[in-house]
Design a protein around this motif. Structure first.
Motif, mmCIF file in Angstrom:
data_model
loop_
_atom_site.group_PDB
_atom_site.id
_atom_site.type_symbol
_atom_site.label_atom_id
_atom_site.label_comp_id
_atom_site.label_asym_id
_atom_site.label_seq_id
_atom_site.Cartn_x
_atom_site.Cartn_y
_atom_site.Cartn_z
ATOM 1 N N ILE A 11 0.832 -1.206 0.000
ATOM 2 C CA ILE A 11 0.000 0.000 0.000
ATOM 3 C C ILE A 11 0.865 1.254 0.000
ATOM 4 N N ASP A 12 0.267 2.354 -0.496
ATOM 5 C CA ASP A 12 0.951 3.645 -0.490
ATOM 6 C C ASP A 12 0.023 4.787 -0.100
ATOM 7 N N GLY A 13 -1.161 4.445 0.414
ATOM 8 C CA GLY A 13 -2.096 5.477 0.842
ATOM 9 C C GLY A 13 -3.020 5.972 -0.256
ATOM 10 N N SER A 14 -2.922 5.419 -1.450
ATOM 11 C CA SER A 14 -3.735 5.866 -2.581
ATOM 12 C C SER A 14 -5.061 5.129 -2.632
ATOM 13 N N ALA A 15 -5.977 5.654 -3.474
ATOM 14 C CA ALA A 15 -7.263 4.977 -3.670
ATOM 15 C C ALA A 15 -7.055 3.618 -4.319
ATOM 16 N N ALA A 16 -6.069 3.523 -5.221
ATOM 17 C CA ALA A 16 -5.767 2.238 -5.866
ATOM 18 C C ALA A 16 -5.310 1.215 -4.838
ATOM 19 N N ALA A 17 -4.544 1.672 -3.844
ATOM 20 C CA ALA A 17 -4.074 0.768 -2.785
ATOM 21 C C ALA A 17 -5.239 0.291 -1.923
ATOM 22 N N GLN A 104 8.260 -14.241 0.639
ATOM 23 C CA GLN A 104 7.533 -14.884 1.727
ATOM 24 C C GLN A 104 6.036 -14.995 1.438
ATOM 25 N N ALA A 105 5.602 -14.555 0.258
ATOM 26 C CA ALA A 105 4.171 -14.493 -0.036
ATOM 27 C C ALA A 105 3.687 -15.661 -0.881
ATOM 28 N N GLU A 106 2.448 -16.050 -0.676
ATOM 29 C CA GLU A 106 1.795 -16.955 -1.616
ATOM 30 C C GLU A 106 1.346 -16.155 -2.832
ATOM 31 N N LEU A 107 0.983 -14.904 -2.562
ATOM 32 C CA LEU A 107 0.546 -13.999 -3.614
ATOM 33 C C LEU A 107 0.819 -12.575 -3.172
ATOM 34 N N LEU A 108 1.369 -11.763 -4.086
ATOM 35 C CA LEU A 108 1.591 -10.341 -3.831
ATOM 36 C C LEU A 108 0.512 -9.565 -4.566
ATOM 37 N N VAL A 109 -0.165 -8.678 -3.861
ATOM 38 C CA VAL A 109 -1.258 -7.895 -4.436
ATOM 39 C C VAL A 109 -0.886 -6.417 -4.427
ATOM 40 N N ILE A 110 -1.104 -5.751 -5.556
ATOM 41 C CA ILE A 110 -0.828 -4.314 -5.653
ATOM 42 C C ILE A 110 -1.952 -3.643 -6.419
ATOM 43 N N GLY A 111 -2.100 -2.347 -6.183
ATOM 44 C CA GLY A 111 -3.041 -1.570 -6.971
ATOM 45 C C GLY A 111 -2.366 -1.139 -8.261
ATOM 46 N N ALA A 112 -3.151 -0.806 -9.265
ATOM 47 C CA ALA A 112 -2.602 -0.393 -10.551
ATOM 48 C C ALA A 112 -1.977 0.992 -10.430
ATOM 49 N N SER A 113 -0.735 1.130 -10.864
ATOM 50 C CA SER A 113 -0.071 2.430 -10.839
ATOM 51 C C SER A 113 -0.467 3.227 -12.060
ATOM 52 N N GLU A 114 -0.302 4.560 -11.980
ATOM 53 C CA GLU A 114 -0.714 5.424 -13.079
ATOM 54 C C GLU A 114 0.107 5.178 -14.334
ATOM 55 N N THR A 115 1.405 4.940 -14.180
ATOM 56 C CA THR A 115 2.273 4.776 -15.343
ATOM 57 C C THR A 115 2.350 3.334 -15.823
ATOM 58 N N GLY A 116 2.110 2.384 -14.923
ATOM 59 C CA GLY A 116 2.209 0.977 -15.286
ATOM 60 C C GLY A 116 3.612 0.420 -15.140
ATOM 61 N N ALA A 117 4.616 1.286 -14.966
ATOM 62 C CA ALA A 117 5.998 0.818 -14.884
ATOM 63 C C ALA A 117 6.225 -0.037 -13.648
ATOM 64 N N VAL A 118 5.658 0.379 -12.521
ATOM 65 C CA VAL A 118 5.835 -0.371 -11.275
ATOM 66 C C VAL A 118 5.174 -1.736 -11.371
ATOM 67 N N THR A 119 3.941 -1.780 -11.883
ATOM 68 C CA THR A 119 3.236 -3.048 -11.962
ATOM 69 C C THR A 119 3.939 -4.015 -12.898
ATOM 70 N N LEU A 120 4.397 -3.534 -14.038
ATOM 71 C CA LEU A 120 5.072 -4.410 -14.984
ATOM 72 C C LEU A 120 6.388 -4.916 -14.427
#
Length: 286
Positions: A11-17, A104-120
């Motif tokens: 999380i980063d405090g955003s609505a996407a998070a 350490q995760a079975e699954l890592l979950v993230i919100g979609a970033s505006e640029t897409g660079a982080v998610t990719l």
């Protein structure tokens, strides 16, 4: 749940998070896993931290506030006293922190970033599978109703994505749509010329899809499976299905229409434009 790897959400405090927390909490509860919430604390890179003690304290306080809010949100989404939620603030840059905890995760979950660079980038380097929560929502909550869609390429590594798709469909009580896309352009490149017997090729692609699903339907008899074989481009078909689907599941590499999915243009398009969450799988559950 003891001994199982948690579902981790960054999380980063955003609505996407916030949407990612909601999706991750529901996923963890369905799978009887602990939910662990992580936020990165990127401290100033200075030699004398004493000069920035006040700022450092503010960074930590902000991180803790984010975590408390996220834990509260998760508890509101999953009204179950037995549901376990933990959290931590980890010092470091966002990418380094999330890639580190993914081990350490079975699954890592993230919100979609505006640029897409982080998610990719996370999809490419995360140790665990990555769910990118994006697309349409209902009153601020990510879409939960609809089929689970999985891209099939016939490769051995793609079986991990198939497994995840069946598990998710079973846990949700959802229909599973298995999609195999083949392209005449790819076939022309492979053979050096356009093949003549298109019906034989189409029959072969149907057989490939059937072989890829062999055994899984017996293992998950409760899951209704619908099959789609199309001569097209993967991003076109999957993007269309994301408009009514609840989850798109893809593997990290393979052959044919889904070749290079993890780092290629199709993957980039899906994690940036799909109208529902996208799960990129790098390894099997077992």
């Amino acid at each position: 749940m003891t001994g199982s790897r948690p579902i981790i959400v960054g999380i980063d405090g955003s609505a996407a998070a916030d949407k990612a927390v909601i999706w991750a909490a529901l996923c963890a509860h369905r799978r009887d896993r602990r939910l662990h919430i992580v936020t990165a604390v990127d401290m100033p890179g200075v030699v004398d931290l004493s000069e920035f003690a006040g700022e450092a304290t503010e960074f930590v306080a902000t991180a803790k506030s984010r975590l408390v809010a996220a834990e509260t949100l998760a508890a509101l989404v999953v009204d179950d006293p037995a549901f376990e939620v933990t959290s931590s603030a980890v010092e470091g840059g966002v990418m380094d922190v999330l890639i580190g905890v993914s081990a350490q995760a079975e699954l890592l979950v993230i919100g979609a970033s505006e640029t897409g660079a982080v998610t990719l980038s996370l999809a490419a380097h995360s140790v665990s599978p990555v769910a990118v929560v994006r697309g349409r929502d209902i009153d601020g909550r990510p879409v939960a109703e609809g089929p689970v869609v999985v891209g099939i390429d016939g490769s051995e590594v793609n079986q991990a994505a198939v497994e995840w798709a069946f598990v998710e469909a079973s846990a949700r009580g959802a229909v599973l749509i298995a999609v195999h896309v083949w392209s005449d352009v790819d076939l022309t490149q492979s053979f050096g010329r356009a093949p003549k017997d298109w019906q034989a090729i189409a029959d072969g692609e149907e057989a490939l899809l059937a072989e890829s699903l062999a055994g899984w339907q017996e293992r998950f008899p409760d899951v209704e499976v619908q099959r789609i074989v199309a001569q097209d481009r993967p991003v076109r078909i999957l993007s269309g299905l994301s408009e009514t689907g609840a989850l798109i599941v893809v593997g990290n590499r393979g052959r044919g229409g889904f070749g290079g999915m993890l780092l290629g243009s199709t993957s980039f398009a899906l994690v940036n434009t799909a109208d529902c969450p996208v799960l990129v799988v790098r390894k099997s559950l077992t």
